[in-house]
Scaffold this active site. Structure first.
Site, PDB file in Angstrom:
ATOM      1  N   GLU A  18       0.958  -1.171  -0.063  1.00 35.24           N
ATOM      2  CA  GLU A  18       0.008  -0.002  -0.074  1.00 35.24           C
ATOM      3  C   GLU A  18       0.947   1.370  -0.036  1.00 35.24           C
ATOM      4  OE1 GLU A  18      -2.495   1.793   0.095  1.00 35.24           O
ATOM      5  OE2 GLU A  18      -4.422   0.428   0.199  1.00 35.24           O
ATOM      6  N   ARG A 105      -7.148   0.621  13.497  1.00 34.81           N
ATOM      7  CA  ARG A 105      -5.858   1.102  12.978  1.00 34.81           C
ATOM      8  C   ARG A 105      -5.994   2.123  12.117  1.00 34.81           C
ATOM      9  NH1 ARG A 105      -5.008  -0.312   7.869  1.00 34.81           N
ATOM     10  NH2 ARG A 105      -5.897  -2.206   7.123  1.00 34.81           N
ATOM     11  N   ASN A 107      -4.991   4.031   8.688  1.00 30.81           N
ATOM     12  CA  ASN A 107      -4.942   3.488   7.230  1.00 30.81           C
ATOM     13  C   ASN A 107      -4.374   4.452   6.321  1.00 30.81           C
ATOM     14  OD1 ASN A 107      -5.818   1.034   5.739  1.00 30.81           O
ATOM     15  ND2 ASN A 107      -7.733   2.239   4.901  1.00 30.81           N
ATOM     16  N   ASN A 153      -9.813   5.921   3.426  1.00 28.45           N
ATOM     17  CA  ASN A 153      -8.890   5.484   2.119  1.00 28.45           C
ATOM     18  C   ASN A 153      -8.475   6.622   1.369  1.00 28.45           C
ATOM     19  OD1 ASN A 153      -7.669   2.953   1.650  1.00 28.45           O
ATOM     20  ND2 ASN A 153      -9.401   2.097   1.392  1.00 28.45           N
ATOM     21  N   ASP A 201     -10.022   2.512  -3.496  1.00 23.98           N
ATOM     22  CA  ASP A 201      -9.007   2.566  -2.372  1.00 23.98           C
ATOM     23  C   ASP A 201      -8.051   3.640  -2.422  1.00 23.98           C
ATOM     24  OD1 ASP A 201      -6.981   1.505  -0.445  1.00 23.98           O
ATOM     25  OD2 ASP A 201      -7.487  -0.570  -0.919  1.00 23.98           O
TER      26      ASP A 201
END
Length: 299
Positions: A18, A105, A107, A153, A201
């Site tokens: 990512e 958490r 991101n 995101n 995303d």
């Protein structure tokens, strides 16, 4: 609409790669493997362009984002903490986010054109409305910008910095939000692009204002003009396309990260990085303004 295809790059597969970002100071690509807690660096070389691995730092998973800083190190988002990490791995805690659920958490995270950090959260069980989007200022002040989010995101700004593109992946759309560069606050919000075959995303914006969006589950990156019209689609291969950025000295190479989560781990090249030259130029990444004055010209 242009139909393009990306090619696989040399670095070995990760599990949940990512957050790619081009670090112009070192002429290297940075990205993370969230599950492994790793920050990777690679240089670009060859034609077609490929990635040559330079170094890996292993920290504590989950490690969801890495971003350059003005002081020369990087910011790393680990669990619910944001650290400055020096080249030798030394950490300085900058902020701890107030995450309300076990299993939540940090991101996706990006730095705005004035050097502030925007960082979103997610709960691993994806309970609706359990996540948020925060702003961390260089002086350490932490502000909640959006609450009631499910999967915070993709983040990216228009070339003038006045529009924030944002994905709450669970809504299957990317929104355009008015952004006040002077204060880092949000204004009016509207739907920009919607998806019926996957979740938006990570994303990036090019110098012409087109928005390039990784579509998790669809195996593609899709680009849209500033008015929302389709601009291009990049076929990647693995279904779990997680993010993208423009890289290289000319910021003209689109680098794409993928994941190998669950059943998708059996797909060829899942978890690898991909690249293509799409005929567009990206915007330079602004480092987190932890030293010196913030940029004053919007980019």
């Amino acid at each position: 609409m242009d139909m393009l295809r990306a090619h696989v790059c040399a670095p070995p597969a990760g599990r949940l790669c990512e957050g790619p970002v081009w670090d112009s100071r070192t002429a290297e690509l940075l990205w993370v493997d969230i599950r492994a807690g790793q920050i990777h660096r690679a240089a670009l070389a060859g034609d077609p362009p490929d990635l040559v691995k330079q170094a890996t730092i292993t920290l504590d998973p989950p490690l969801s984002a890495v971003l350059p800083t003005a002081s020369g190190g990087v910011l790393a988002a680990l669990g619910d903490n944001i650290f400055r990490v020096a080249d030798d791995g030394t950490r300085t805690l900058l902020a701890t986010l107030p995450l309300p659920r076990a299993g939540a958490r940090l991101n996706d995270a990006k730095v705005d054109p004035r050097g502030r950090l925007l960082a979103g959260t997610v709960a691993e069980d994806r309970v609706a409305g359990s996540a948020a989007l925060y702003r961390l200022d260089p002086d350490g002040a932490l502000t909640a910008l959006l609450t009631g989010v499910t999967i915070s995101n993709g983040l990216g700004w228009s070339p003038d910095g006045r529009t924030l593109y944002y994905a709450d992946s669970a809504t299957f759309q990317v929104d355009a939000i008015d952004y006040d560069l002077e204060t880092g606050t949000l204004g009016a919000r509207r739907k920009f692009a919607a998806f019926d075959d996957g979740e938006p995303d990570g994303l990036t914006v090019d110098a012409d204002g087109c928005v390039w969006i990784a579509v998790w589950g669809a195996g593609e990156v899709r680009a849209f003009h500033p008015d929302g019209r389709p601009r291009a689609a990049v076929a990647v291969g693995p279904a779990q396309v997680s993010s993208c950025t423009f890289a290289g000295p000319g910021l003209d190479i689109l680098v794409i990260t993928t994941a190998a989560e669950g059943d998708a781990a059996r797909e060829p090249d899942a978890g690898r990085l991909f690249a293509c030259t799409p005929g567009a130029t990206g915007l330079p990444a602004t480092p987190f303004a932890d030293i010196g004055p913030a940029p004053a010209d919007g980019r």
